[in-house]
Scaffold this motif. Structure first.
Motif, mmCIF file in Angstrom:
data_model
loop_
_atom_site.group_PDB
_atom_site.id
_atom_site.type_symbol
_atom_site.label_atom_id
_atom_site.label_comp_id
_atom_site.label_asym_id
_atom_site.label_seq_id
_atom_site.Cartn_x
_atom_site.Cartn_y
_atom_site.Cartn_z
ATOM 1 N N TYR A 1 25.580 -45.783 13.996
ATOM 2 C CA TYR A 1 24.192 -46.068 14.363
ATOM 3 C C TYR A 1 23.199 -45.136 13.656
ATOM 4 C CZ TYR A 1 19.988 -46.700 17.174
ATOM 5 O OH TYR A 1 18.698 -46.946 17.577
ATOM 6 N N ALA A 2 23.483 -43.835 13.641
ATOM 7 C CA ALA A 2 22.521 -42.852 13.138
ATOM 8 C C ALA A 2 22.836 -42.337 11.738
ATOM 9 C CB ALA A 2 22.451 -41.672 14.106
ATOM 10 N N GLU B 1 23.022 -36.278 18.637
ATOM 11 C CA GLU B 1 23.899 -37.446 18.822
ATOM 12 C C GLU B 1 24.968 -37.213 19.893
ATOM 13 O OE1 GLU B 1 21.428 -38.035 15.887
ATOM 14 O OE2 GLU B 1 22.935 -36.485 15.498
ATOM 15 N N ALA C 1 21.002 -39.782 23.747
ATOM 16 C CA ALA C 1 21.952 -40.521 22.911
ATOM 17 C C ALA C 1 23.159 -40.997 23.710
ATOM 18 C CB ALA C 1 22.410 -39.653 21.735
#
Length: 530
Positions: free
Chosen positions: A380-381, A388, A393
């Motif tokens: 996702y990141a 994270e 998150a």
């Protein structure tokens, strides 16, 4: 391989214990004197039930201590000094990255109650505490984020204890130049890495890093406090005996704030040096003087583990999860796959990695000892840093949805305790084969298979180690997440990389503290981020 037969137990009152130089086939243990004709010395030395002075060569301890106390900065190769400066910056950065974690808030509250004092500071709230309070607190904070340096053959970490302990000791040692600070840290790293290796070679338990980095901390503090050789010998013996021989696999399976024991390693190391300074006795240090491991110390000053086996972490999770994260990021980036287009991710990796948590984490400790969630965060990141593995998150519906699409598969061809099977002729037997390969299937039905990925930045895995700018960039990124300004972070990076030019090593720590002092009854979340 020797088969271990049942030993014959004899009541202790009927037999006298063997002399230290005895070659008798008897050892005194918990159950009296034991007939060991069917046992080997190596087996006995790994079994904590027994002990014999005949196993030890105390002269090795004195040689190690003399080397550590007498090492001069001018005698250390430039590349070793450079690596140590990078390690200081990286460790301080890890502690900065941990500032938003709950453990930091807890530690600040704890030292206010239990370790009042004005000798040292808690990282990086500015709270005043005793030197011992700072050693414990800053070791716990650094260990709270699994992003610190690693030493091959130790299965653990040195810097997470050594660097916090070093700065804590400055509160009672008086002014220490950057050059002396560097030399003390080099000596501590080199001894600690050998102790970690030696402990795994000579005991049967799989222990936390605090069990052996405490000895490095004792060496470090003994040098900064200018202890004699004799008192330093007692200090390392105290540290080895009091060091946390914790069961690390317990925390891998049940992740908590206990982590790798480095907070206690830092604390015990400084405590050992202070006790020895007062005359407290504690000889000997078997992890150095056992005859089965003394060879590990024979190359001190000739071979430098800081440039051979010292590696850095790119992602804020367990070492075993690093290849899977790197492989996921690579496939997503190279094929320009958007997280919303992912239908499935299959990660093929070595068996040990699948022992990490595969449930969705409820806190940062679980996230850092997890494999499934960090892969989702990476997809996702495109990175896995402090943000994270904590806070919002962990409850982000987009990351959680991705996590449901991930499957972890054991690839037996990647499972090798002898190290990476594809790097023949290289020194890779220090850890399991840390390899993974990843497949990403999109909603359109296309499957993209990545190449085998290894631990980023790990020279023993055939990867290029990070350059100075990469270490600095990591520091700037995690430091920014902690709320520190770019100007402050750049100034600290310059001080670390020019450490030998500093007249006072504590200036590094001071630069990251709030401008105002924080008393024992002050400090909440606001000053943690100031």
């Amino acid at each position: 391989t020797h088969t271990r037969a049942r030993a014959r137990t004899v009541p202790s009152k009927r037999k006298a214990p063997p002399s230290p130089s005895s070659s008798s086939a008897e050892l005194r243990g918990l159950h009296g004197v034991v007939d060991i004709h069917t046992r080997t010395m190596a087996e006995d030395m790994k079994d904590s039930v027994y002990f014999s002075l005949g196993w030890l060569d105390p002269s090795v301890e004195e040689k190690v201590v003399r080397w550590a106390l007498e090492l001069k900065c001018e005698d250390i190769p430039l590349e070793v000094l450079k690596e140590t400066k990078r390690a200081v910056l990286d460790t301080v950065g890890t502690a900065l990255g941990a500032q938003t974690l709950q453990i930091t808030e807890i530690v600040n509250s704890f030292v206010a109650t239990c370790f009042p004092g004005t000798q040292s500071k808690v990282w990086f709230s500015g709270r005043s505490t005793s030197a011992l309070g700072a050693a414990l607190a800053n070791g716990l904070i650094t260990d709270g984020l699994d992003m610190h340096d690693t030493g091959h053959y130790t299965k653990g970490h040195a810097g997470a204890a050594l660097v916090p302990c070093a700065f804590a000791c400055l509160g009672i040692s008086g002014n220490v130049s950057g050059k002396e600070f560097l030399a003390a840290l080099v000596a501590a790293y080199e001894v600690a890495y050998r102790c970690g290796h030696g402990m795994h070679e000579s005991v049967s338990d799989y222990h936390s890093s605090g069990a052996w980095n405490a000895i490095g901390c004792a060496i470090l503090c003994a040098r900064l406090l200018k202890l004699s050789v004799e008192k330093t010998l007692h200090a390392i013996g105290i540290a080895e005996y009091y060091g946390p021989r914790s069961e690390i696999m317990r925390v891998v399976n049940i992740p908590t704030m206990l982590k790798d024991g480095s907070g206690q390693g830092s604390f015990v190391g400084l405590q050992a040096a202070l006790l020895a300074r007062e005359g407290f006795t504690g000889k000997t240090c078997p992890v150095i003087s056992k005859k089965s491991v003394v060879h590990l110390y024979g190359d001190l000053g000739k071979s430098w583990r800081l440039t051979q086996y010292h590696v850095y972490k790119k992602y804020a999770v367990c070492y075993w999860a690093q290849p899977s994260i790197a492989g996921t990021i690579s496939v997503m980036k190279e094929n320009k796959i958007s997280p919303k287009d992912v239908k499935a991710i299959v990660c093929h990796t070595f068996r040990e990695a699948t022992g990490l948590q595969q449930n969705l984490p409820g806190n940062t400790e679980e996230a850092q000892y997890c494999i499934l969630y960090p892969i989702a965060a990476a997809a996702y990141a495109g990175k896995v840093g402090p943000a994270e593995v904590d806070g919002k998150a962990l409850g982000d519906p987009k990351i959680l949805e991705l996590a449901k699409k991930i499957k972890i598969v054991v690839d037996e061809t990647l499972t090798s305790e002898a190290g990476d099977p594809e790097l023949k002729g290289k020194d890779t037997a220090s850890m399991t084969a840390n390899i993974a390969w990843v497949e990403v299937t999109t909603n359109e039905g296309k499957t993209y298979r990545g190449e085998k990925s290894r631990v980023p930045w790990d020279r023993l895995a055939g990867e290029a180690p990070p350059g100075d700018e990469e270490i600095k960039d990591k520091f700037l990124e995690v430091g920014a997440e902690s709320g520190k300004s770019k100007d402050v972070l750049n100034r600290v990076a310059s001080m670390c990389y020019g450490l030998e030019e500093l007249s006072d090593a504590s200036l590094i720590e001071t630069a990251l503290m709030p401008l105002r002092n924080v008393g024992a009854d002050q400090c909440g979340n606001s000053c943690i981020l100031s």
